[in-house]
Design a protein around this motif. Structure first.
Motif, PDB file in Angstrom:
ATOM      1  N   PRO A   1      48.484  57.827  61.709  1.00 15.05           N
ATOM      2  CA  PRO A   1      49.854  57.594  61.220  1.00 15.05           C
ATOM      3  C   PRO A   1      50.502  58.888  60.707  1.00 15.05           C
ATOM      4  CG  PRO A   1      48.249  56.109  60.177  1.00 15.05           C
ATOM      5  CD  PRO A   1      47.468  57.115  60.938  1.00 15.05           C
ATOM      6  N   ASN A   2      51.796  58.837  60.424  1.00 12.17           N
ATOM      7  CA  ASN A   2      52.499  60.004  59.894  1.00 12.17           C
ATOM      8  C   ASN A   2      51.794  60.524  58.645  1.00 12.17           C
ATOM      9  OD1 ASN A   2      54.508  59.970  61.820  1.00 12.17           O
ATOM     10  ND2 ASN A   2      55.819  58.613  60.614  1.00 12.17           N
ATOM     11  N   GLY A   3      51.664  61.871  58.586  1.00  8.19           N
ATOM     12  CA  GLY A   3      51.064  62.489  57.408  1.00  8.19           C
ATOM     13  C   GLY A   3      49.541  62.412  57.382  1.00  8.19           C
ATOM     14  N   ALA A   4      48.919  61.986  58.489  1.00 10.03           N
ATOM     15  CA  ALA A   4      47.457  61.814  58.523  1.00 10.03           C
ATOM     16  C   ALA A   4      46.707  63.141  58.515  1.00 10.03           C
ATOM     17  CB  ALA A   4      47.059  61.001  59.750  1.00 10.03           C
ATOM     18  N   GLY A   5      47.369  64.225  58.961  1.00  7.59           N
ATOM     19  CA  GLY A   5      46.719  65.538  58.973  1.00  7.59           C
ATOM     20  C   GLY A   5      46.545  66.136  60.361  1.00  7.59           C
ATOM     21  N   LYS A   6      47.191  65.548  61.364  1.00  7.72           N
ATOM     22  CA  LYS A   6      46.995  65.997  62.754  1.00  7.72           C
ATOM     23  C   LYS A   6      47.504  67.437  62.961  1.00  7.72           C
ATOM     24  CE  LYS A   6      49.538  62.588  64.240  1.00  7.72           C
ATOM     25  NZ  LYS A   6      49.961  61.924  62.975  1.00  7.72           N
ATOM     26  N   THR A   7      48.771  67.679  62.572  1.00  8.48           N
ATOM     27  CA  THR A   7      49.330  69.021  62.774  1.00  8.48           C
ATOM     28  C   THR A   7      48.592  70.038  61.906  1.00  8.48           C
ATOM     29  OG1 THR A   7      51.476  68.116  63.356  1.00  8.48           O
ATOM     30  CG2 THR A   7      51.453  70.399  62.648  1.00  8.48           C
ATOM     31  N   THR A   8      48.198  69.623  60.713  1.00  8.76           N
ATOM     32  CA  THR A   8      47.441  70.535  59.841  1.00  8.76           C
ATOM     33  C   THR A   8      46.136  70.937  60.532  1.00  8.76           C
ATOM     34  OG1 THR A   8      48.411  69.442  57.936  1.00  8.76           O
ATOM     35  CG2 THR A   8      46.482  70.792  57.519  1.00  8.76           C
ATOM     36  N   CYS A   9      45.538  69.991  61.220  1.00  4.45           N
ATOM     37  CA  CYS A   9      44.305  70.263  61.971  1.00  4.45           C
ATOM     38  C   CYS A   9      44.567  71.357  63.028  1.00  4.45           C
ATOM     39  CB  CYS A   9      43.895  68.965  62.652  1.00  4.45           C
ATOM     40  SG  CYS A   9      42.166  68.705  62.698  1.00  4.45           S
TER      41      CYS A   9
ATOM     42  N   VAL B   1      46.806  79.344  61.476  1.00  4.48           N
ATOM     43  CA  VAL B   1      48.002  79.318  60.622  1.00  4.48           C
ATOM     44  C   VAL B   1      47.562  79.089  59.173  1.00  4.48           C
ATOM     45  CG1 VAL B   1      50.195  78.141  60.157  1.00  4.48           C
ATOM     46  CG2 VAL B   1      49.442  78.471  62.518  1.00  4.48           C
ATOM     47  N   TYR B   2      46.600  78.190  58.977  1.00  6.23           N
ATOM     48  CA  TYR B   2      46.041  77.950  57.648  1.00  6.23           C
ATOM     49  C   TYR B   2      44.547  78.220  57.664  1.00  6.23           C
ATOM     50  CZ  TYR B   2      50.279  75.151  56.834  1.00  6.23           C
ATOM     51  OH  TYR B   2      51.560  74.717  56.715  1.00  6.23           O
ATOM     52  N   LYS B   3      44.063  78.736  56.530  1.00  2.49           N
ATOM     53  CA  LYS B   3      42.618  78.935  56.362  1.00  2.49           C
ATOM     54  C   LYS B   3      42.107  77.713  55.588  1.00  2.49           C
ATOM     55  CE  LYS B   3      39.532  82.653  55.042  1.00  2.49           C
ATOM     56  NZ  LYS B   3      38.809  82.408  53.821  1.00  2.49           N
TER      57      LYS B   3
ATOM     58  N   PHE C   1      54.416  73.304  69.990  1.00  3.70           N
ATOM     59  CA  PHE C   1      54.817  72.858  68.657  1.00  3.70           C
ATOM     60  C   PHE C   1      55.577  71.545  68.726  1.00  3.70           C
ATOM     61  CE2 PHE C   1      54.097  77.346  68.411  1.00  3.70           C
ATOM     62  CZ  PHE C   1      53.458  77.506  67.192  1.00  3.70           C
ATOM     63  N   GLN C   2      55.451  70.785  67.627  1.00  5.39           N
ATOM     64  CA  GLN C   2      56.169  69.517  67.510  1.00  5.39           C
ATOM     65  C   GLN C   2      57.675  69.762  67.638  1.00  5.39           C
ATOM     66  OE1 GLN C   2      54.468  67.618  64.125  1.00  5.39           O
ATOM     67  NE2 GLN C   2      55.935  65.951  64.150  1.00  5.39           N
ATOM     68  N   ASN C   3      58.159  70.790  66.917  1.00  6.20           N
ATOM     69  CA  ASN C   3      59.564  71.197  67.078  1.00  6.20           C
ATOM     70  C   ASN C   3      59.563  72.396  68.014  1.00  6.20           C
ATOM     71  OD1 ASN C   3      60.295  69.355  64.997  1.00  6.20           O
ATOM     72  ND2 ASN C   3      59.488  70.846  63.541  1.00  6.20           N
TER      73      ASN C   3
ATOM     74  N   GLU D   1      49.608  62.694  69.880  1.00  2.00           N
ATOM     75  CA  GLU D   1      50.678  61.889  70.477  1.00  2.00           C
ATOM     76  C   GLU D   1      50.778  60.553  69.757  1.00  2.00           C
ATOM     77  OE1 GLU D   1      53.063  62.768  72.804  1.00  2.00           O
ATOM     78  OE2 GLU D   1      53.704  60.837  72.041  1.00  2.00           O
ATOM     79  N   HIS D   2      52.008  60.129  69.519  1.00  2.00           N
ATOM     80  CA  HIS D   2      52.219  58.849  68.850  1.00  2.00           C
ATOM     81  C   HIS D   2      52.276  57.686  69.838  1.00  2.00           C
ATOM     82  CE1 HIS D   2      52.538  59.769  64.637  1.00  2.00           C
ATOM     83  NE2 HIS D   2      53.279  60.829  64.908  1.00  2.00           N
ATOM     84  N   ASP D   3      52.648  57.982  71.085  1.00  2.00           N
ATOM     85  CA  ASP D   3      52.783  56.912  72.073  1.00  2.00           C
ATOM     86  C   ASP D   3      51.384  56.454  72.517  1.00  2.00           C
ATOM     87  OD1 ASP D   3      52.898  55.551  74.583  1.00  2.00           O
ATOM     88  OD2 ASP D   3      54.953  56.238  74.803  1.00  2.00           O
TER      89      ASP D   3
HETATM   90  N1  ATP Z   1      52.517  73.511  54.060  1.00  2.00           N
HETATM   91  C1  ATP Z   1      52.279  72.374  53.410  1.00  2.00           C
HETATM   92  N2  ATP Z   1      52.408  72.288  52.065  1.00  2.00           N
HETATM   93  C2  ATP Z   1      52.148  71.139  51.399  1.00  2.00           C
HETATM   94  N3  ATP Z   1      51.757  70.004  51.996  1.00  2.00           N
HETATM   95  C3  ATP Z   1      51.625  70.023  53.334  1.00  2.00           C
HETATM   96  C4  ATP Z   1      51.873  71.196  54.119  1.00  2.00           C
HETATM   97  N4  ATP Z   1      51.654  70.913  55.431  1.00  2.00           N
HETATM   98  C5  ATP Z   1      51.284  69.626  55.461  1.00  2.00           C
HETATM   99  N5  ATP Z   1      51.266  69.100  54.219  1.00  2.00           N
HETATM  100  C6  ATP Z   1      50.889  67.735  53.863  1.00  2.00           C
HETATM  101  O1  ATP Z   1      49.647  67.465  54.483  1.00  2.00           O
HETATM  102  C7  ATP Z   1      49.603  66.122  54.943  1.00  2.00           C
HETATM  103  C8  ATP Z   1      49.318  66.096  56.435  1.00  2.00           C
HETATM  104  O2  ATP Z   1      50.470  66.569  57.138  1.00  2.00           O
HETATM  105  P1  ATP Z   1      50.508  66.760  58.708  1.00  2.00           P
HETATM  106  O3  ATP Z   1      51.833  67.351  59.048  1.00  2.00           O
HETATM  107  O4  ATP Z   1      49.309  67.477  59.152  1.00  2.00           O
HETATM  108  O5  ATP Z   1      50.437  65.251  59.207  1.00  2.00           O
HETATM  109  P2  ATP Z   1      50.605  64.694  60.692  1.00  2.00           P
HETATM  110  O6  ATP Z   1      49.487  63.754  60.913  1.00  2.00           O
HETATM  111  O7  ATP Z   1      50.753  65.800  61.655  1.00  2.00           O
HETATM  112  O8  ATP Z   1      51.965  63.874  60.530  1.00  2.00           O
HETATM  113  P3  ATP Z   1      53.156  63.597  61.610  1.00  2.00           P
HETATM  114  O9  ATP Z   1      52.624  62.613  62.596  1.00  2.00           O
HETATM  115  O10 ATP Z   1      54.225  62.988  60.746  1.00  2.00           O
HETATM  116  O11 ATP Z   1      53.545  64.899  62.203  1.00  2.00           O
HETATM  117  C9  ATP Z   1      50.921  65.475  54.577  1.00  2.00           C
HETATM  118  O12 ATP Z   1      50.759  64.825  53.343  1.00  2.00           O
HETATM  119  C10 ATP Z   1      51.832  66.677  54.427  1.00  2.00           C
HETATM  120  O13 ATP Z   1      52.893  66.398  53.538  1.00  2.00           O
END
Ligand code: ATP
Length: 312
Positions: free
Chosen positions: A57-65, A72-74, A104-106, A264-266
């Motif tokens: 779901p949204n905010g799960a951590g996918k893009t952070t991964c 980009v992040y350590k 990128f997503q955007n 992917e969300h779909d």
């Molecule tokens: N640079 C940042 N600073 C603070 N919090 C962050 C940062 N990047 C991500 N987060 C938080 O980390 C969590 C995971 O975000 P992430 O963007 O990885 O989710 P996602 O699964 O890719 O969501 P979506 O499907 O909406 O893109 C969220 O709570 C987000 O707010």
């Protein structure tokens, strides 16, 4: 789709069947942003030659991964290894050279540059010519006939100038820099054909239709000759027909020997194209397995219905 936009066959060797080796390992990765735990002890592997879906779901951590994998992040703790080598602590451009690229997503393109130039910029990191070599255009090398400058003008001064340039290059050779430029251009054009947008190669990226811009991002990411490509919601904003074409393109990318990680969300698209799926929720991995298996998992169903996972 018109003939010009039809995607071409995969330009590399098809993936070899056989035992699946681990290409990338995410090993117990945690990432905190202040009080937010974006990734909480995540571990999974990406196998060579597979299409792995990363969903949640949204905010799960996918893009952070993705951001951790691409430097980009350590991570706060844990490690990422690619082909057995440490990724953690390396800079994004070093990781790109190791063989990981992403979209990128955007969409992030150079809007004023042509589609072709956007892809060439990606291939540029592979150039071997030094800066002085490029400035003074040395050393020179005798080009193959197909590498000689073309004569395209039909008459007049332009044609005379092009003929002179061609015969000069034939006699004195071309600098390695020019040959590299030509090779990069040919490769970029091949990639535009591969993703199906060669008919708009010379248009500024900002003038391309949305679907073309998404494909251009993929072509650019392929320009670095990655072993692993990470696609962040490539179908966002697509209609069903465009999604179907994208699905085909993702399979072609895998068939040319590039491993694919797909956010992917779909669900239909994810289920239709991936070999395995990893599911995240609130920064934790809640499921992993074949699409059919994952889609039946009660924790995944609960996560997508927005219920508490404890209740599942
Ligand atoms: N640079 C940042 N600073 C603070 N919090 C962050 C940062 N990047 C991500 N987060 C938080 O980390 C969590 C995971 O975000 P992430 O963007 O990885 O989710 P996602 O699964 O890719 O969501 P979506 O499907 O909406 O893109 C969220 O709570 C987000 O707010």
């Amino acid at each position: 789709m018109s003939d010009e936009t039809t995607t071409t066959a995969a330009p590399k060797i098809p993936a070899q069947p056989g035992p699946r080796r681990s290409l990338l390992e995410i090993d117990n990765v945690t990432l905190r942003f202040g009080g937010v735990v974006a990734l909480d002890g995540i571990s999974f592997e990406i196998h060579e030659g597979e299409i792995l879906g990363l969903i949640g779901p949204n905010g799960a951590g996918k893009t952070t991964c993705f951001n951790v994998m691409t430097g980009v992040y350590k991570p706060t703790s844990g490690a990422v290894r690619f082909g057995g080598e440490q990724v953690t602590g390396r800079k994004p451009h070093q990781i790109s050279r190791m063989g990981i690229s992403r979209t990128f997503q955007n969409i992030r393109l150079f809007p004023e540059m042509s589609a072709l130039e956007n892809v060439i910029v990606g291939t540029d990191s592979r150039h071997k010519t030094s800066v002085p070599g490029a400035l003074f255009r040395v050393p020179r090398k005798r080009p193959k006939p197909e590498e000689l400058p073309e004569v395209t003008a039909t008459s007049g001064l332009a044609r005379t100038w092009q003929q002179l340039r061609r015969s000069f290059a034939g006699t004195f050779g071309l600098s390695r820099h020019v040959l590299e430029e030509r090779a990069a251009e040919a490769k970029a054009m091949e990639l535009l054909r591969f993703v199906g947008i060669a008919d708009r190669a010379n248009d500024a990226a900002r003038n391309l239709p949305y679907g073309y811009q998404r494909r251009l991002e993929i072509a650019r990411a392929l320009g670095t000759e990655p072993k692993l490509i990470c696609l962040d919601e490539p179908a966002a904003g697509f209609n069903p027909a465009e999604k179907e074409e994208l699905l085909e393109l993702i399979r072609k990318i895998r068939d040319m020997g590039v491993t694919v990680l797909l956010i992917e969300h779909d669900m239909r698209l994810v289920m239709g194209v991936t070999d395995r799926i990893v599911v995240l929720e609130f920064g934790r991995k809640i499921a992993e397995g074949a699409p059919a298996e994952v889609s039946r998992d009660p924790r995944v169903v609960a996560a997508y219905l927005g219920e508490s996972t404890d209740a599942a």
